[in-house]
Design an enzyme around this catalytic site. Sequence first.
Site, short mmCIF file in Angstrom:
data_model
loop_
_atom_site.label_atom_id
_atom_site.label_comp_id
_atom_site.label_asym_id
_atom_site.label_seq_id
_atom_site.Cartn_x
_atom_site.Cartn_y
_atom_site.Cartn_z
CB VAL A 73 -1.00 0.04 1.18
CG1 VAL A 73 -2.21 -0.83 0.89
CG2 VAL A 73 -0.34 -0.34 2.50
CG ASN A 99 -9.13 -3.13 5.66
OD1 ASN A 99 -9.68 -3.06 6.75
ND2 ASN A 99 -8.48 -4.22 5.26
CE1 TYR A 164 -3.62 -1.49 14.66
CE2 TYR A 164 -4.92 -0.68 16.50
CZ TYR A 164 -4.85 -1.29 15.26
OH TYR A 164 -5.99 -1.69 14.62
CE LYS A 168 -5.00 0.90 12.42
NZ LYS A 168 -5.48 0.68 11.05
#
Length: 267
Positions: A73, A99, A164, A168
């Site tokens: 990605v 995603n 993480y 996010k």
Amino acid sequence: MTTEAAIYPDLRGRSVCVTGAARGLGLALAEAYARAGCHVLLMDIDGDELGWVGPELAAERPGQVIATAMAPVSDEDAVTKALTGFAARTGGLSVMVANAGVSANAPSLDLGLDRWNTALDVNLTGVFVCARAAARVMREGDGGVVLTTSSMYGVTAGPERAAYCATKAGVAALTKVLAVEWAPHGIRVNALAPGYVETELVARLAEDGRLDTEALRRRTPRGSLGRPEDIAHLALFLSSGVSANITGQVLVSDGGWTADGYAVTRS
Ligand SMILES: NC(=O)c1ccc[n+]([C@@H]2O[C@H](COP(=O)([O-])OP(=O)(O)OC[C@H]3O[C@@H](n4cnc5c(N)ncnc54)[C@H](O)[C@@H]3O)[C@@H](O)[C@H]2O)c1
């Protein structure tokens, strides 16, 4: 007619790309868009999995293009090539679901910079690259919808989740910036923010004793983990014209987890 096609008839014939689509939430999202009658491009780095989930999804859908692309990605050239090829084949691009994501859970004092950098590369740079490559195609057409995947850990925090949570939360902020910038092009940008979802990965971690799903259920006001279809329905809603006035939002689907500041363990 499938439930998805009946609820969101305007999605029929739309072209949708889902990244991280070889398994888990991404695959559930790709399946839901296919059931809604969309052309779907499944993008992932796992060519083996793509090699069988793609044909399985394409079976008995003769009028729909179900394509796969092996692309990391954050590789802008590979992503752009896959997207423009798919858009040329299907007449445009309406929805991008960025995603793909990885976790990098470890105590912050021990977290290796290689794992930190991988999380940044996939979770944040990858979302930016995919969103931008999609928007460049969409602005040549009638606009579209970009969905990013944040997490409830993008709006709250937990120990041993430095990379993480940071990535996010970055995705949540990026989503708002892009929504504001691209609104004049008719492109809406929203973030999906799931809580714990019963994916194969979660089931595997529980089996290995690395995740206590019973404790997670007790911690959740609703008393159960999310299901992949909960997130898929949220994505379809945000992709449909019925949500035309929603952009720049982070939509949390977590059974009440982040709302609960009291969070005593329930029996
Ligand atoms: N499962 C949950 O409970 C949960 C909760 C909140 C948020 N999320 C987020 O949802 C997304 C999907 O999670 P999941 O549980 O389905 O994960 P998963 O590990 O089951 O699947 C992730 C997929 O992404 C692919 N991928 C990894 N790196 C990639 C790269 N560089 N380029 C392209 N593809 C790549 C993997 O090959 C895999 O197929 C992630 O962003 C995750 O952070 C999941």
